[in-house]
Design a protein around this motif. Structure first.
Motif, PDB file in Angstrom:
ATOM      1  N   CYS A 270       0.835  -1.198   0.000  1.00  9.42           N
ATOM      2  CA  CYS A 270       0.000   0.000   0.000  1.00  9.42           C
ATOM      3  C   CYS A 270       0.879   1.260   0.000  1.00  9.42           C
ATOM      4  O   CYS A 270       1.852   1.351   0.739  1.00  9.42           O
ATOM      5  CB  CYS A 270      -0.896  -0.025   1.243  1.00  9.42           C
ATOM      6  SG  CYS A 270      -1.723   1.531   1.573  1.00  9.42           S
ATOM      7  N   HIS A 272       0.216   4.094   1.115  1.00  8.33           N
ATOM      8  CA  HIS A 272       0.096   4.888   2.348  1.00  8.33           C
ATOM      9  C   HIS A 272       0.778   4.242   3.544  1.00  8.33           C
ATOM     10  O   HIS A 272       1.555   4.873   4.240  1.00  8.33           O
ATOM     11  CB  HIS A 272      -1.379   5.105   2.716  1.00  8.33           C
ATOM     12  CG  HIS A 272      -2.030   6.176   1.908  1.00  8.33           C
ATOM     13  ND1 HIS A 272      -3.356   6.493   2.040  1.00  8.33           N
ATOM     14  CD2 HIS A 272      -1.531   6.999   0.960  1.00  8.33           C
ATOM     15  CE1 HIS A 272      -3.647   7.460   1.197  1.00  8.33           C
ATOM     16  NE2 HIS A 272      -2.561   7.777   0.530  1.00  8.33           N
ATOM     17  N   CYS A 273       0.427   2.965   3.784  1.00 10.16           N
ATOM     18  CA  CYS A 273       0.895   2.368   5.039  1.00 10.16           C
ATOM     19  C   CYS A 273       1.886   1.233   4.840  1.00 10.16           C
ATOM     20  O   CYS A 273       2.442   0.723   5.811  1.00 10.16           O
ATOM     21  CB  CYS A 273      -0.304   1.877   5.851  1.00 10.16           C
ATOM     22  SG  CYS A 273      -1.115   0.468   5.084  1.00 10.16           S
ATOM     23  N   CYS A 282      -4.474   0.171   0.292  1.00 12.10           N
ATOM     24  CA  CYS A 282      -5.113  -0.993   0.914  1.00 12.10           C
ATOM     25  C   CYS A 282      -6.512  -0.651   1.428  1.00 12.10           C
ATOM     26  O   CYS A 282      -6.864   0.523   1.592  1.00 12.10           O
ATOM     27  CB  CYS A 282      -4.246  -1.542   2.046  1.00 12.10           C
ATOM     28  SG  CYS A 282      -4.262  -0.539   3.544  1.00 12.10           S
ATOM     29  N   CYS A 285      -6.628   1.570   4.620  1.00 15.63           N
ATOM     30  CA  CYS A 285      -6.444   3.016   4.409  1.00 15.63           C
ATOM     31  C   CYS A 285      -7.680   3.634   3.765  1.00 15.63           C
ATOM     32  O   CYS A 285      -8.043   4.768   4.067  1.00 15.63           O
ATOM     33  CB  CYS A 285      -5.187   3.277   3.580  1.00 15.63           C
ATOM     34  SG  CYS A 285      -3.683   2.959   4.515  1.00 15.63           S
TER      35      CYS A 285
HETATM   36 ZN    ZN Z   1      -2.653   1.122   3.629  1.00 20.00          ZN
END
Ligand code: ZN
Ligand code: SF4
Length: 299
Positions: A270, A272-273, A282, A285
């Motif tokens: 992902c 972001h994370c 994901c 998120c």
């Molecule tokens: Zn994520």
């Protein structure tokens, strides 16, 4: 009716055509769990096992097994996910705390509220989707995160035979056949923690009896959202089949083991994370972003 050893029967195993007394039942149950661990989920010396402990029968029995079975020396930490379900999770949390203390294992709690800013009850005030579809994403992510934070090698969960068979049907209904075999053994993917399910070949009824025969101080409250789920319908249907054709659950489980098709899903990380994800971002998120719109200072 008595057990073949002459003792008073405590259970009638219709799928095997026999009745067992307390001693013979406990012996069979433990032998089956040991076999499952040996064949599907080997534990190595020094492994740090993170046991998901809800305070219910399945997770309590699996903690008992991991603590008591003659396995290689290992370390155990229990974790509870607090979804924030009033009148349900608070009781389970109390039970989990006491059970962990009884087994002398460290116990940690991970809360939805800390991760996404609100409890499941709060999410359900605005959600049009069933609670379980939120839980599926949030719980999986929190468990992964907890295992990584605690430096765990394996995540141990209390899923039983009934859970496995239900998941098989649910994956068929959702046209997600690649997930059928991976319920029992997931393919190793970067970023995913290894999960083991030592009770996966034990029928739910037998797990409950084992807990009862050991006087385990379990919480038997059912989640108030459970009855609205697809799983509840599937469970009813499979139990009816088992009633009519004893051994159905074991046969479906065997089919799940025999499914050779590899889980062909590809995972990226992902953006972001960094969690494994089938898309750029994901589901966790995406959910978090969705909840943000409803965040108020009172949440
Ligand atoms: Zn994520
Ligand atoms: Fe979450 Fe559904 Fe389980 Fe309740 S029944 S804890 S909502 S997954």
């Amino acid at each position: 009716m008595s057990c073949s050893c002459g003792g008073k029967a405590v259970i009638n195993l219709r799928y095997a055509g026999k009745r067992l007394c307390k001693t013979c039942f406990i012996r069979l149950f433990e032998k089956r769990v040991k076999k499952t661990i040996r064949e599907l989920y080997p534990v190595k010396r020094g492994d740090r096992l993170i046991v998901g402990l809800s305070g219910g029968k399945d997770s309590t029995v699996v903690l008992h097994m991991m603590a008591k079975l003659p396995l290689p020396p290992r370390e155990i930490i229990a974790i509870t996910i607090d979804e924030g379900i009033e009148g349900y999770r608070d009781k389970g949390l109390e039970a989990a705390k006491n059970i962990a203390k009884e087994y002398g294992v460290e116990h940690k709690v991970f809360r939805y509220k800390n991760e996404v800013g609100m409890s499941l009850d709060k999410i359900m005030e605005f959600s049009k989707e069933p609670a379980c579809s939120h839980c599926g994403v949030l719980r999986r992510t929190l468990l992964n995160k907890a295992v990584k934070e605690l430096g765990g090698d394996l995540l141990v969960t209390g899923h039983n035979l009934d859970d496995a068979v239900q998941s098989c049907f649910m994956n068929l209904i959702r046209n997600e056949p690649s997930k059928i075999a991976s319920f029992i053994k997931q393919k190793e993917t970067k970023g995913f923690v290894k999960r083991i399910k030592p009770l996966v070949s034990s029928p739910e009824k037998e797990v409950a009896l084992y807990a009862m025969l050991h006087n385990m101080p379990i919480d038997s409250e059912e989640c108030p959202y459970a009855r609205f789920s697809l799983r509840a319908h599937v469970r009813k249907m499979i139990n009816e089949l088992e009633e009519k054709y004893p051994g159905t659950k074991f046969k479906i489980f065997q089919s799940m083991l025999n499914i050779k098709s590899e889980d062909d899903r590809e995972f990226k990380l992902c953006e972001h994370c960094g969690s494994p994800s089938s898309g750029k971002i994901c589901m966790f998120c995406k959910r978090k972003k969705q909840y943000k719109r409803y965040l108020t200072p009172q949440n």
